[in-house]
Enzyme design. Structure first.
Site, mmCIF file in Angstrom:
data_model
loop_
_atom_site.group_PDB
_atom_site.id
_atom_site.type_symbol
_atom_site.label_atom_id
_atom_site.label_comp_id
_atom_site.label_asym_id
_atom_site.label_seq_id
_atom_site.Cartn_x
_atom_site.Cartn_y
_atom_site.Cartn_z
ATOM 1 N N HIS A 62 6.515 -6.066 3.099
ATOM 2 C CA HIS A 62 6.852 -5.091 2.053
ATOM 3 C C HIS A 62 8.359 -4.775 2.046
ATOM 4 O O HIS A 62 9.005 -4.798 0.997
ATOM 5 C CB HIS A 62 6.041 -3.805 2.242
ATOM 6 C CG HIS A 62 6.434 -2.720 1.301
ATOM 7 N ND1 HIS A 62 6.244 -2.812 -0.064
ATOM 8 C CD2 HIS A 62 7.058 -1.525 1.510
ATOM 9 C CE1 HIS A 62 6.708 -1.714 -0.652
ATOM 10 N NE2 HIS A 62 7.212 -0.920 0.279
ATOM 11 N N HIS A 103 7.431 -5.487 -5.762
ATOM 12 C CA HIS A 103 5.968 -5.648 -5.831
ATOM 13 C C HIS A 103 5.593 -6.940 -6.539
ATOM 14 O O HIS A 103 4.594 -7.570 -6.187
ATOM 15 C CB HIS A 103 5.335 -4.450 -6.554
ATOM 16 C CG HIS A 103 5.157 -3.258 -5.660
ATOM 17 N ND1 HIS A 103 5.093 -1.971 -6.144
ATOM 18 C CD2 HIS A 103 5.031 -3.153 -4.324
ATOM 19 C CE1 HIS A 103 4.942 -1.125 -5.124
ATOM 20 N NE2 HIS A 103 4.908 -1.826 -4.017
ATOM 21 N N LYS A 147 1.953 10.959 0.598
ATOM 22 C CA LYS A 147 1.244 9.959 -0.208
ATOM 23 C C LYS A 147 0.261 9.253 0.703
ATOM 24 O O LYS A 147 0.640 8.716 1.743
ATOM 25 C CB LYS A 147 2.224 8.934 -0.791
ATOM 26 C CG LYS A 147 2.870 9.383 -2.083
ATOM 27 C CD LYS A 147 3.591 8.222 -2.739
ATOM 28 C CE LYS A 147 4.263 8.653 -4.027
ATOM 29 N NZ LYS A 147 5.058 7.575 -4.634
ATOM 30 N N LYS A 177 14.566 12.005 2.352
ATOM 31 C CA LYS A 177 13.207 11.963 1.797
ATOM 32 C C LYS A 177 12.631 13.377 1.692
ATOM 33 O O LYS A 177 11.969 13.712 0.694
ATOM 34 C CB LYS A 177 12.303 11.070 2.645
ATOM 35 C CG LYS A 177 10.879 11.088 2.128
ATOM 36 C CD LYS A 177 10.254 9.765 1.901
ATOM 37 C CE LYS A 177 8.933 9.915 1.136
ATOM 38 N NZ LYS A 177 8.053 8.791 1.295
ATOM 39 N N GLU A 203 14.286 -0.023 3.768
ATOM 40 C CA GLU A 203 13.991 1.314 3.226
ATOM 41 C C GLU A 203 15.073 2.321 3.643
ATOM 42 O O GLU A 203 15.288 3.310 2.956
ATOM 43 C CB GLU A 203 12.607 1.794 3.687
ATOM 44 C CG GLU A 203 11.437 0.933 3.218
ATOM 45 C CD GLU A 203 10.936 1.268 1.811
ATOM 46 O OE1 GLU A 203 11.579 2.077 1.105
ATOM 47 O OE2 GLU A 203 9.892 0.700 1.411
ATOM 48 N N GLU A 236 5.643 13.543 -7.823
ATOM 49 C CA GLU A 236 6.302 12.497 -8.619
ATOM 50 C C GLU A 236 6.102 12.725 -10.113
ATOM 51 O O GLU A 236 5.617 11.868 -10.842
ATOM 52 C CB GLU A 236 5.758 11.110 -8.203
ATOM 53 C CG GLU A 236 6.710 9.975 -8.533
ATOM 54 C CD GLU A 236 6.300 8.644 -7.899
ATOM 55 O OE1 GLU A 236 5.985 8.624 -6.695
ATOM 56 O OE2 GLU A 236 6.320 7.649 -8.624
ATOM 57 N N ASN A 256 11.297 4.649 -5.652
ATOM 58 C CA ASN A 256 10.723 3.348 -6.008
ATOM 59 C C ASN A 256 11.792 2.298 -6.291
ATOM 60 O O ASN A 256 11.478 1.199 -6.748
ATOM 61 C CB ASN A 256 9.802 3.494 -7.235
ATOM 62 C CG ASN A 256 8.607 4.371 -6.929
ATOM 63 O OD1 ASN A 256 8.127 4.399 -5.805
ATOM 64 N ND2 ASN A 256 8.135 5.124 -7.924
ATOM 65 N N HIS A 305 11.230 -1.435 -5.949
ATOM 66 C CA HIS A 305 9.792 -1.662 -5.778
ATOM 67 C C HIS A 305 9.155 -2.398 -6.958
ATOM 68 O O HIS A 305 8.159 -3.100 -6.772
ATOM 69 C CB HIS A 305 9.066 -0.340 -5.521
ATOM 70 C CG HIS A 305 9.256 0.170 -4.112
ATOM 71 N ND1 HIS A 305 10.499 0.472 -3.598
ATOM 72 C CD2 HIS A 305 8.374 0.400 -3.110
ATOM 73 C CE1 HIS A 305 10.354 0.881 -2.339
ATOM 74 N NE2 HIS A 305 9.082 0.849 -2.021
ATOM 75 N N ARG A 314 11.273 12.020 -7.435
ATOM 76 C CA ARG A 314 10.616 11.195 -6.406
ATOM 77 C C ARG A 314 10.524 9.730 -6.836
ATOM 78 O O ARG A 314 10.535 8.826 -5.995
ATOM 79 C CB ARG A 314 9.226 11.764 -6.082
ATOM 80 C CG ARG A 314 8.586 11.068 -4.899
ATOM 81 C CD ARG A 314 7.411 11.828 -4.314
ATOM 82 N NE ARG A 314 6.922 11.118 -3.144
ATOM 83 C CZ ARG A 314 6.094 11.625 -2.241
ATOM 84 N NH1 ARG A 314 5.654 12.854 -2.372
ATOM 85 N NH2 ARG A 314 5.698 10.909 -1.210
ATOM 86 N N ARG A 320 -13.512 18.127 2.318
ATOM 87 C CA ARG A 320 -12.573 18.541 1.259
ATOM 88 C C ARG A 320 -11.178 18.843 1.804
ATOM 89 O O ARG A 320 -10.411 19.589 1.191
ATOM 90 C CB ARG A 320 -13.102 19.737 0.471
ATOM 91 C CG ARG A 320 -14.412 19.443 -0.238
ATOM 92 C CD ARG A 320 -14.609 20.326 -1.449
ATOM 93 N NE ARG A 320 -15.835 19.967 -2.122
ATOM 94 C CZ ARG A 320 -17.007 20.590 -1.938
ATOM 95 N NH1 ARG A 320 -17.078 21.606 -1.122
ATOM 96 N NH2 ARG A 320 -18.065 20.206 -2.592
HETATM 97 N N1 GLY Z 1 7.248 5.753 -0.666
HETATM 98 C C1 GLY Z 1 7.617 6.415 -1.847
HETATM 99 C C2 GLY Z 1 7.238 7.846 -1.880
HETATM 100 O O1 GLY Z 1 6.851 8.398 -0.873
HETATM 101 O O2 GLY Z 1 7.308 8.449 -2.916
#
Ligand code: GLY
Length: 367
Positions: free
Chosen positions: A267, A253, A143, A227, A185, A237, A246, A249, A242, A121
């Site tokens: 990517h 994508h 993430k 970031k 990025e 998010e 994107n 993206h 946040r 957990r």
């Molecule tokens: N890579 C996008 C984020 O971490 O929200």
């Protein structure tokens, strides 16, 4: 030069240390987390050299370690690898209070982070990213995910690391194409809300990619600080902040899906083309100036990144690409939120974009 950035999340706050050569001194920072116990390091076959450096540092400090070396590549972010990794970590007797080290790019960071989110957990982990993309984006912010047959990153959790150790020198051995892809990025942070940083990228991006260590460290520190600010303001998010990360993206994508998430388009290359398309679409909608859109595309082109569909090797097939977009996990109640721009550094989330207009725009692309 050494810089520490804090991700401010209350009792889950953690430092990100950016320091050339820190991998060889990693034990100094890992010892308090090891608590005198053996540390598990999870990595992939491509970074065995960095694994040797890390283990030498731990050995010299009297910290025993056990390496788990996984196959490289996106396919490793799978249910099968997750199961086998969790079993191996359990066999090693990992406890809740232990920390597992994720040494590698985004694939390793995402997989190990997710394994640590669910193991007993939740146990601790440390990110030691070895690609530019992982250093400026995926290692920060918690993430974690694996891919399933329905798509990328569909099973995952938010699980923050306890520490991120970034050694810019490990990028010396990163293939040039991967370095460029990660650089997309970096540029993204300027495009989101920092026009001065975008101007810095225009002046210094080529030098950074040619190996200028000072430019590289400055850019990593700047991107990581941006970031960290965004994650602290919107960890899960939920409030639109946040989501700005994107940018590029949704278009990107769709391009990646069209190329089967293969080596044909990395990517970061999809993100570069996607950012250029997001700005071109914004200009076509009268939201931002054509000059800004051209500047964005021009910079990506100048550093050898794709600046649109043709450069990404994709024929302008609006319907096909929009069909990929409809599978985006951000799609909600028939609407897909897009990151659009009123100018460089003025990105915003738009939930009213008409996909038919996107399709017409993509059909009209010549670059
Ligand atoms: N890579 C996008 C984020 O971490 O929200």
């Amino acid at each position: 030069m050494s810089r520490t950035v804090t991700v401010a999340l209350g009792d889950r706050s953690y430092p990100i240390l950016i320091e050339a050569g820190v991998l060889a001194r990693a034990a100094t920072h890992l010892a308090p987390l090891a608590r005198g116990r053996r540390m598990a390091i999870v990595t992939d076959e491509h970074v065995r050299g960095h694994l040797a450096t890390l283990q030498a540092s731990l050995d010299a400090a009297g910290i025993a370690s056990e390496a788990i070396v996984l196959p490289p590549g996106e396919k490793t972010k799978s249910w099968a690898q997750l199961e086998s990794l969790c079993d191996r970590l359990l066999d090693l007797g990992i406890e809740r209070g232990d920390h597992v080290v994720a040494l590698g790019g985004g694939v390793i960071g995402d997989l190990v982070g997710f394994a640590c989110a669910i193991l007993k957990r939740g146990c601790g982990f440390v990110q030691v990213p070895t690609t530019l993309l992982a250093q400026v984006d995926s290692s920060v912010g918690g993430k974690t995910a694996i891919n399933t047959r329905a798509g990328k990153n569909l099973i995952g959790a938010f699980h923050q690391p306890s520490l991120v150790l970034i050694d810019p020198d490990v990028l010396d051995t990163l293939p040039a194409r991967e370095m460029r892809a990660g650089y997309a990025e970096v540029v993204k942070y300027g495009l989101i809300d920092d026009p001065d940083f975008f101007a810095w990228c225009e002046s210094h991006g080529a030098a950074l990619l040619a190996g200028d260590a000072a430019a590289r460290e400055y850019a990593i520190g700047h991107a990581v600080a941006a970031k960290a600010r965004i994650v602290a303001a919107d960890e899960h998010e939920t409030n639109g902040i946040r989501a700005l990360l994107n940018l590029g993206h949704t278009f990107g994508h769709a391009l990646e899906a069209e190329t089967g998430y293969s080596q044909a388009l990395l990517h970061g290359e999809g993100v570069a083309a996607g950012c250029a398309l997001a700005f071109a679409f914004s200009a076509a909608q009268g939201l931002c100036s054509a000059t800004d859109a051209d500047r964005v595309a021009g910079h990506f082109r100048a550093v050898g990144l794709p600046d649109g569909l043709a450069a990404a090797g994709i024929p302008a097939a609006g319907a096909t690409l929009v069909a990929h977009m409809r599978h985006d996990k951000k799609m909600a109640a028939g609407t897909l939120p897009f990151l659009l721009a009123r100018g460089i550094g003025q990105t915003y989330l738009d939930k009213t974009v008409d996909l038919a207009a996107v399709e017409r725009f993509l059909d009209a692309q010549t670059r």
